[in-house]
Design a protein around this motif. Structure first.
Motif, PDB file in Angstrom:
ATOM      1  N   LYS A   1      -5.142   8.040   0.477  1.00  0.00           N
ATOM      2  CA  LYS A   1      -4.605   6.961  -0.363  1.00  0.00           C
ATOM      3  C   LYS A   1      -3.569   6.119   0.376  1.00  0.00           C
ATOM      4  CE  LYS A   1      -3.749   9.796  -3.907  1.00  0.00           C
ATOM      5  NZ  LYS A   1      -3.427  10.262  -5.283  1.00  0.00           N
ATOM      6  N   ASN A   2      -2.755   6.732   1.215  1.00  0.00           N
ATOM      7  CA  ASN A   2      -1.753   5.966   1.955  1.00  0.00           C
ATOM      8  C   ASN A   2      -2.409   5.049   2.983  1.00  0.00           C
ATOM      9  OD1 ASN A   2       1.081   5.405   2.685  1.00  0.00           O
ATOM     10  ND2 ASN A   2       0.506   6.350   4.634  1.00  0.00           N
ATOM     11  N   GLU A   3      -3.456   5.554   3.664  1.00  0.00           N
ATOM     12  CA  GLU A   3      -4.170   4.725   4.635  1.00  0.00           C
ATOM     13  C   GLU A   3      -4.802   3.519   3.951  1.00  0.00           C
ATOM     14  OE1 GLU A   3      -6.999   7.045   6.788  1.00  0.00           O
ATOM     15  OE2 GLU A   3      -5.470   8.292   7.780  1.00  0.00           O
TER      16      GLU A   3
ATOM     17  N   THR B   1      -3.113  -0.187  -3.858  1.00  0.00           N
ATOM     18  CA  THR B   1      -3.454   1.221  -4.005  1.00  0.00           C
ATOM     19  C   THR B   1      -4.912   1.346  -4.448  1.00  0.00           C
ATOM     20  OG1 THR B   1      -2.920   1.436  -6.356  1.00  0.00           O
ATOM     21  CG2 THR B   1      -1.086   1.627  -4.769  1.00  0.00           C
TER      22      THR B   1
ATOM     23  N   GLU C   1      -2.433  13.161  -1.861  1.00  0.00           N
ATOM     24  CA  GLU C   1      -2.763  12.463  -0.620  1.00  0.00           C
ATOM     25  C   GLU C   1      -4.117  11.778  -0.632  1.00  0.00           C
ATOM     26  OE1 GLU C   1      -1.943  15.794  -0.602  1.00  0.00           O
ATOM     27  OE2 GLU C   1       0.191  15.443  -0.168  1.00  0.00           O
TER      28      GLU C   1
END
Length: 380
Positions: A323-325, A333, A356
């Protein structure tokens, strides 16, 4: 910087009944002229879209080992001349088990090829004949062992399941032989009937005895279980590797990263543009000789399309979509863009989520296409 390159060799000495890749019979083809054109395309492309160095190179087909040792030497020599390769480059060449000589293997080894991919498909004699393969079980075993003895210690084999008349016992025996050999990576794909293939014509005539969907699903689950038991970690829906032997090149595709695509019918993805090269050999050579780009189709991938591709490609990975990438790449998001689709597939028991990542459940692996489709056309 683009760090991966795919190079297509479209020649085959025999056409398999299931294959729909861009390929032609080798006999009387302008192979040397094709290699000349391929080298020119690489020179022009790296000049136009440079890179500091390549981390992965994948020569596929067709059948790259349909080239002679001398032709392979010329192509590999040119690659090293044209572009810098990383010291730890993953350099893969596909090969047919019954078409690779010691001389060819020596040439590959000399020029830094360190990963071989053999199109085995099955170790069953009758199934090999039925799907149009020309090698035997014995030849495949001998070739794999010979390559290992000559110093290739990163070997992949392709396997297929859901083949006509294939049984669970057929697959069990193929897996037993696989685990007895010096193989570090296995790609196991279900048979997909593609138009313009022998199998497609047989299916239309209702003369293609395929396993049931339930049998095919059981085969897939058995492969997953057996691979895990024998030390092959599933890291993508169809791919399994011993520790440290994940295919770095294929991760380029599943991470939705850019890559060069060279040769007739090859696909590439450079700086947000997907392209397809001319497929017919003579057309490809003609375009190169005329000083033109061989691209017959180019598509600028919109941000919406990039996000969709990121999801359905990323969900093929067992670790799923980070999700951060996703946020770092697109500034949104995954829930901003795909919240409803994610919630639906979680309710269906096909997706799971942690802080994550978002990834397929076990049931989701069996119904992957259903999940992937839910992310198409919803980001605009």
């Amino acid at each position: 910087m683009i760090q991966a390159a795919y190079i297509h060799i479209p020649f085959c000495t025999h056409i398999c009944h299931y294959c729909d890749f861009n390929k032609v019979f080798l006999h009387q083809q302008p192979v040397d002229a094709y290699i000349d054109a391929l080298i020119i395309e690489m020179e022009r492309t790296f000049e136009r879209v440079p890179t500091s160095q390549l981390q992965t190179v994948f020569i596929g087909g067709g059948t790259p080992t349909s080239l002679t040792a001398k032709q392979l030497d010329r192509l590999l020599r040119a690659i090293h001349r044209i572009v810098s390769l990383a010291s730890d480059v993953e350099f893969t060449v596909e090969a047919n088990p019954d078409e690779v000589s010691d001389e060819q293997l020596y040439v590959l080894k000399e020029w830094g090829v360190n990963r071989l991919s053999f199109g085995v498909q099955t170790f069953d004699r009758e199934l090999l004949q039925r799907i149009g393969r020309t090698h035997t079980k014995e030849t495949a075993i001998e070739t794999i062992e010979r390559a290992h003895k000559l110093g290739f210690h990163n070997i992949n084999i392709d396997l297929m399941y859901g083949l006509p008349t294939q049984t669970i016992d057929h697959l069990k025996e193929t897996l037993r032989i696989t685990f007895s050999l010096p193989i570090q990576h296995v790609s196991a794909y279900s048979l997909i009937i593609e138009p313009k293939t022998v199998f497609y014509n047989l299916m239309k005539k209702q003369t293609l005895p395929l396993p049931s969907q339930e049998e095919e699903a059981y085969m897939y689950e058995m492969i997953m279980e057996q691979m895990e038991q024998h030390g092959y970690r599933q890291y993508e829906l169809s791919n399994y590797a011993q520790k440290g032997f994940d295919s770095r090149h294929n991760m380029t595709y599943w991470n939705n990263d850019d890559y060069y695509g060279f040769g007739a019918g090859a696909h590439g993805y450079m700086n947000g543009i997907r392209h397809v090269n001319a497929g017919p050999i003579k057309k490809y050579i003609q375009l190169i000789e005329q000083g033109q780009w061989p691209h017959v189709d180019e598509h600028v991938v919109s941000k919406e399309e990039q996000m969709e591709e990121h999801m359905f490609l990323g969900l093929r990975k067992i670790e799923g979509v980070n999700k951060n990438e996703f946020f770092m790449r697109y500034g949104k998001t995954v829930h901003d863009v795909f919240g409803e689709a994610i919630a639906l597939q979680k309710r269906n028991g096909l997706l799971e989520e942690t802080e994550e990542a978002i990834f397929l459940t076990h049931r989701g692996k069996l119904l992957g296409n259903e999940v992937f489709q839910s992310f198409l056309g919803v980001s605009s």
